[in-house]
Every structure is written in structure tokens, then in C-alpha cells.
Design an enzyme around this catalytic site. Structure first.
Site, short mmCIF file in Angstrom:
data_model
loop_
_atom_site.label_atom_id
_atom_site.label_comp_id
_atom_site.label_asym_id
_atom_site.label_seq_id
_atom_site.Cartn_x
_atom_site.Cartn_y
_atom_site.Cartn_z
N GLN A 1 0.84 -1.20 0.00
CA GLN A 1 0.00 0.00 0.00
C GLN A 1 0.87 1.25 0.00
OE1 GLN A 1 -1.90 1.19 3.71
NE2 GLN A 1 -3.85 1.37 2.64
N GLY A 2 0.77 2.04 -1.05
CA GLY A 2 1.55 3.29 -1.14
C GLY A 2 0.64 4.48 -0.95
N SER B 1 0.83 6.60 2.38
CA SER B 1 1.51 7.62 3.21
C SER B 1 2.70 8.23 2.50
CB SER B 1 2.02 7.01 4.51
OG SER B 1 0.98 6.36 5.19
N SER C 1 4.65 -1.13 3.85
CA SER C 1 4.92 -2.47 4.38
C SER C 1 5.06 -3.47 3.23
CB SER C 1 3.78 -2.94 5.28
OG SER C 1 3.48 -1.98 6.26
N GLU D 1 -9.77 -1.94 5.64
CA GLU D 1 -8.51 -2.00 6.42
C GLU D 1 -8.78 -1.82 7.91
OE1 GLU D 1 -5.57 0.83 5.12
OE2 GLU D 1 -4.04 0.02 6.46
C1 LIG Z 1 2.96 -0.86 11.42
C2 LIG Z 1 2.65 0.21 10.41
C3 LIG Z 1 2.41 -0.16 9.09
C4 LIG Z 1 2.14 0.82 8.13
N1 LIG Z 1 1.99 0.41 6.83
C5 LIG Z 1 1.75 1.34 5.88
C6 LIG Z 1 1.63 0.94 4.52
O1 LIG Z 1 1.79 -0.22 4.18
N2 LIG Z 1 1.36 1.89 3.61
C7 LIG Z 1 1.19 3.21 3.93
O2 LIG Z 1 0.89 4.01 3.04
N3 LIG Z 1 1.34 3.64 5.22
C8 LIG Z 1 1.63 2.74 6.19
N4 LIG Z 1 1.80 3.14 7.50
C9 LIG Z 1 1.79 4.57 7.80
C10 LIG Z 1 0.63 5.07 8.63
O3 LIG Z 1 -0.57 5.05 7.91
C11 LIG Z 1 0.98 6.50 9.10
O4 LIG Z 1 2.13 6.40 9.90
C12 LIG Z 1 -0.14 7.13 9.87
O5 LIG Z 1 -1.20 7.45 9.03
C13 LIG Z 1 0.32 8.40 10.64
O6 LIG Z 1 0.97 9.28 9.80
P1 LIG Z 1 2.39 9.92 10.21
O7 LIG Z 1 3.30 8.80 10.60
O8 LIG Z 1 2.81 10.81 9.09
O9 LIG Z 1 2.11 10.77 11.52
P2 LIG Z 1 1.56 12.25 11.58
O10 LIG Z 1 0.39 12.37 10.69
O11 LIG Z 1 2.70 13.19 11.32
O12 LIG Z 1 1.08 12.38 13.06
C14 LIG Z 1 1.96 12.71 14.14
C15 LIG Z 1 1.12 12.85 15.40
O13 LIG Z 1 0.22 13.95 15.29
C16 LIG Z 1 -1.12 13.53 15.55
N5 LIG Z 1 -2.07 14.25 14.70
C17 LIG Z 1 -1.92 14.54 13.39
N6 LIG Z 1 -3.03 15.17 12.93
C18 LIG Z 1 -3.89 15.27 13.98
C19 LIG Z 1 -5.20 15.80 14.14
N7 LIG Z 1 -5.85 16.34 13.11
N8 LIG Z 1 -5.79 15.72 15.34
C20 LIG Z 1 -5.16 15.14 16.40
N9 LIG Z 1 -3.91 14.62 16.31
C21 LIG Z 1 -3.28 14.67 15.12
C22 LIG Z 1 -1.11 12.05 15.18
O14 LIG Z 1 -2.17 11.35 15.82
C23 LIG Z 1 0.26 11.60 15.67
O15 LIG Z 1 0.23 11.34 17.05
C24 LIG Z 1 2.09 2.19 8.49
C25 LIG Z 1 2.34 2.57 9.81
C26 LIG Z 1 2.64 1.60 10.76
C27 LIG Z 1 2.93 2.03 12.15
#
Ligand SMILES: Cc1cc2nc3c(=O)[nH]c(=O)nc-3n(C[C@H](O)[C@H](O)[C@H](O)COP(=O)(O)OP(=O)(O)OC[C@H]3O[C@@H](n4cnc5c(N)ncnc54)[C@H](O)[C@@H]3O)c2cc1C
Length: 393
Positions: A129-130, A132, A164, A247
Site C-alpha cells: 500500500q503506497g 503515506s 509495508s 482495512e
Molecule cells: C505498522 C505500520 C504499518 C504501516 N503500513 C503502511 C503501509 O503499508 N502503507 C502506507 O501508506 N502507510 C503505512 N503506515 C503509515 C501510517 O498510515 C501512518 O504512519 C499514519 O497514518 C500516521 O501518519 P504519520 O506517521 O505521518 O504521523 P503524523 O500524521 O505526522 O502524526 C503525528 C502525530 O500527530 C497527531 N495528529 C496529526 N493530525 C492530527 C489531528 N488532526 N488531530 C489530532 N492529532 C493529530 C497524530 O495522531 C500523531 O500522534 C504504516 C504505519 C505503521 C505504524
């Protein structure tokens, strides 16, 4: 919501239980090295093929798409029985079988369905899944990976992260920006990217548990046929919500069942080493086991409700489930550390307690507050869509 098996469900359960008892002794052990992804892919896809040959692949997929066409309750029975028997986990097939395939069934063209669904079901093709990007996680609609139309191709350039299983995947369900001038939710398109396309560079990322399950994907003028677009151009946000419905909905169910087994294993460990004599540990374990049982009941409710309303995913109930699941897992991780004491600080199995699994899972549980949408974002969804609170500004 019905809590007991109907006669048909009881027959399905008995047939599946017998098949598992006959089949599992012949399944080879899991690859020893957690970070050998080629071996993991081979193991996970071989299991998928075994399920396919026996008619158990895509249990809940409609029969016209090669699935078994089972009812939602039968799907839960399938997950319950495979976990109970400790059958292999879905692993690398997670994206394909649990949300890319279901999205193609709901939104793909007949050609896309014919081209991809059989490969997912047979375990021939692994998907990733691409979605993020470095600056588009929670605020996914800010994604910037650009797709420019060139005849019957999109030329895609950008940067994806946390993908992933990217290094063992054949296809990627991907979101790209097709209209940079439109409001951010309206300029996105959902496409299928073959992972052997020229212009893709993968950079592995190591997680806390020491495995490189993720990769960063750098895309440099990758040509993707327009025929690989799922849904209309610029309608990808709506298609992504369909994907998330699967999902965040039932994709975590086998995880939940696995965690229920882990919690009961921890009770056995606590008994063996005397931690059970501590009333506060007994109480904490009882609360975790009860919460997991409640989450299982919530899953049945979500699934029965979705089936009655004819909707594809479980909707906002999936966010409630995911929030509760993460919190209970955190609690289980904490009580595991108390039960194991110093053995809980090592990734191995120093005291012969089979503790490695508990330690690995405790660290993995930390990621549940982020994966598939962070807990804060799930709270926003529940607040706005379920409780009717004012929208976030
Ligand atoms: C095990 C795992 C597998 C994953 N696999 C994939 C994958 O295969 N493909 C893919 O595309 N992605 C994948 N991801 C990515 C995942 O979807 C993102 O990490 C997630 O959506 C959070 O985005 P970020 O890491 O950029 O954090 P950010 O969006 O930068 O968030 C940082 C912090 O700010 C908080 N925050 C942000 N906006 C708000 C708001 N509006 N209100 C309150 N709090 C807020 C968040 O809750 C978090 O605590 C995976 C992540 C994990 C941990």
C-alpha cells in the site's frame, strides 16, 4: 446479533476444524529469521495457495470473484478456527487479501478484477500500500506524489513512506495527485502500480523489533497505464475511503484472535512462574482477557450490522474497534512485562518461558496507535461521525 452457531455454521466449523487438523501437521515451520523477507513471502504465499486449493481462500469474497461467498458469520468462524488451530497468519498477503482485493471487487473494472483477483487468491501476487508520504500521514489528502497524464499512461514522480512489504510486493495500491489545482481531497486518484516498473527505488526501514518490514519508495517518472486507474480520475479519495473501510474494519480481526491466544498463554506463564499469586497481576490479566472478549463481541456486532445494512465495510465501528484494540494491547504489553520481570527485557527466551513472543508483541503493539490511522485520528472520526461533535477546524 446472534452469538451461537446456526446448524449450517456449526457444519462449516466442524468441516474446517477437521481440515485444519489434517492439514496443519504437514505445513513447514515458519522461517526462523524474522528479517528474511523472501523466505517469509514464500511461506505466506504457500499457505495462501493451500487455502486456495482447499476452497478457503477469500472466504468472504463473493463466489463470482473466486471467493467462497461465505456469510460474515462464517468469515468470523474461519478466522476463529484458523487462529485457534494456530494456522499461519495472513502475513505478506495482508494488503492483497484484506483490502486491495476487496477494493477491486467494490470499485474495479471487470478487466481489473480478472487480471488481479485470481493472483491474490492463489497467493501468486503480493500487494503493498503506497498511501503515506513524509508530509502526508494523518493528513493523507495533502499527498504530493504527482501523476501527469501522457497519452494512455500516468507518469508518476514522488516519495512514499512506511510501505509495508514493498520489497516483496508485485503490485502497489497507490494514491497519486492528478490535479494539483483542485481542493486537496478532489485531485487524488487510486492506481495500481506494478512493482517491477522502471523508476522505483526502495530504501528499507528498520522497525523497533529489528525487522525491515517497511520501505521508503522513491518514484522517478514511473509509467503507469491509465487502464490501472481504479475509479474515476480525481475520485481517488472516495475509493481510498472504501479501502479504509476494509482495512480498519475486519482486517484486524485475526490479529485480535491472535492476541486472545497470547493473553491466555501469558496466564499459563504467570501460573508457571508464580506471578499468578500476585492478586494485582491476576486482576490485570482478567481485565485484559475480558476486554479482548468484549472486542470480539464488538466485532461480531459490527460485522452483523454491516451485513444487515448491505454495506461493504464496517464503517465507523471499525474506528471504535481499532481504538479499543490498541488500548487493550498496550495494557496486555504492560502486564506481560510485570509477569515476565527481567525476562521481559530481552528479545530472546532467557528463562525458557517462551517469553520472546510476548516481548516482540509488546513492542509491536506500540505501532497499533499509528498503523491504519493514528488513535487521535480515530477519535476525531468517532467524535464527528458517531457522536455528532463539531467538526475539527
Ligand atoms: C505498522 C505500520 C504499518 C504501516 N503500513 C503502511 C503501509 O503499508 N502503507 C502506507 O501508506 N502507510 C503505512 N503506515 C503509515 C501510517 O498510515 C501512518 O504512519 C499514519 O497514518 C500516521 O501518519 P504519520 O506517521 O505521518 O504521523 P503524523 O500524521 O505526522 O502524526 C503525528 C502525530 O500527530 C497527531 N495528529 C496529526 N493530525 C492530527 C489531528 N488532526 N488531530 C489530532 N492529532 C493529530 C497524530 O495522531 C500523531 O500522534 C504504516 C504505519 C505503521 C505504524
Amino acid at each position: 446479533m446472534r452469538l451461537h452457531d446456526s446448524p449450517e455454521e456449526a457444519a462449516f466449523r466442524a468441516e474446517l476444524r477437521a481440515w485444519l487438523a489434517e492439514t496443519l501437521p504437514g505445513v513447514p515451520p515458519e522461517p526462523a529469521a524474522h528479517d528474511d523477507w523472501d523466505a517469509r513471502r514464500a511461506y505466506d504465499t504457500a499457505w495462501q495457495r493451500i487455502l486456495f486449493d482447499a476452497g478457503y481462500a477469500g472466504v468472504a469474497w463473493p463466489a463470482e470473484h473466486g471467493g467462497r461467498g461465505a456469510t460474515p458469520s462464517e468469515e468470523l468462524i474461519f478466522l476463529e478456527e484458523t487462529e485457534r488451530a494456530r494456522a499461519p497468519y495472513v502475513g505478506c498477503n495482508f494488503v492483497g487479501t484484506l483490502h486491495a482485493g476487496p477494493t477491486l471487487i467494490a470499485e474495479g473494472t471487470p478487466e481489473q478484477q480478472a487480471a488481479h483477483l485470481p493472483g491474490i487468491l492463489r497467493g501468486d501476487h503480493v500487494w503493498c500500500q503506497g498511501f503515506s508520504e513524509p508530509d502526508a500521514g494523518s493528513d493523507l489528502a495533502s499527498l504530493r506524489t504527482r501523476a501527469v497524464r501522457d497519452g494512455d499512461h500516468y507518469v508518476v514522480t514522488g516519495h512514499k513512506i512506511w510501505t509495508s512489504h514493498a520489497h516483496v510486493a508485485d503490485y502497489c495500491e497507490m494514491l497519486v495527485r492528478t490535479d494539483p489545482d483542485a481542493p486537496k481531497h478532489r485531485g487524488i486518484t487510486w492506481v495500481i502500480m506494478p512493482m517491477d516498473s522502471p523508476g522505483i527505488e526502495l530504501q528499507p526501514l528498520r522497525t523497533l523489533t529489528g525487522v525491515s518490514e517497511f520501505a521508503e519508495m522513491f518514484l522517478d517518472e514511473v509509467r503507469i497505464p491509465v487502464a490501472n486507474r481504479v475509479g474515476a480520475e480525481n475520485d481517488g479519495w472516495r475509493v481510498a475511503m472504501v479501502t479504509f473501510g476494509f482495512e480498519r474494519g475486519t482486517a484486524f480481526v485475526s490479529e485480535l484472535l491472535r492476541t486472545m491466544v497470547l493473553a491466555r498463554d501469558l496466564v499459563d506463564v504467570a501460573r508457571k512462574i508464580g506471578a499468578w499469586d500476585d492478586g494485582s497481576i491476576r486482576r490485570e490479566l482478567a481485565i485484559v482477557v475480558a476486554e479482548l472478549d468484549a472486542l470480539w463481541a464488538l466485532t461480531k456486532r459490527n460485522v452483523s450490522r454491516a451485513a444487515r445494512s448491505g454495506s461493504a465495510g464496517v464503517g465507523v465501528g471499525g474506528s471504535v474497534f481499532k481504538l479499543g484494540y490498541h488500548e487493550t494491547c498496550d495494557r496486555l504489553g504492560e502486564v506481560a512485562l510485570r509477569v515476565l520481570g527481567r525476562a521481559g527485557l530481552a528479545m530472546g527466551d532467557p528463562a525458557g518461558l517462551a517469553s520472546a513472543d510476548h516481548v516482540e508483541r509488546r513492542l509491536y503493539f506500540l505501532s497499533l496507535s499509528i498503523a491504519a490511522g493514528t488513535s487521535q485520528i480515530q477519535r476525531n472520526i468517532v467524535g464527528e461521525r458517531l457522536l455528532g461533535l463539531p467538526k475539527e477546524r
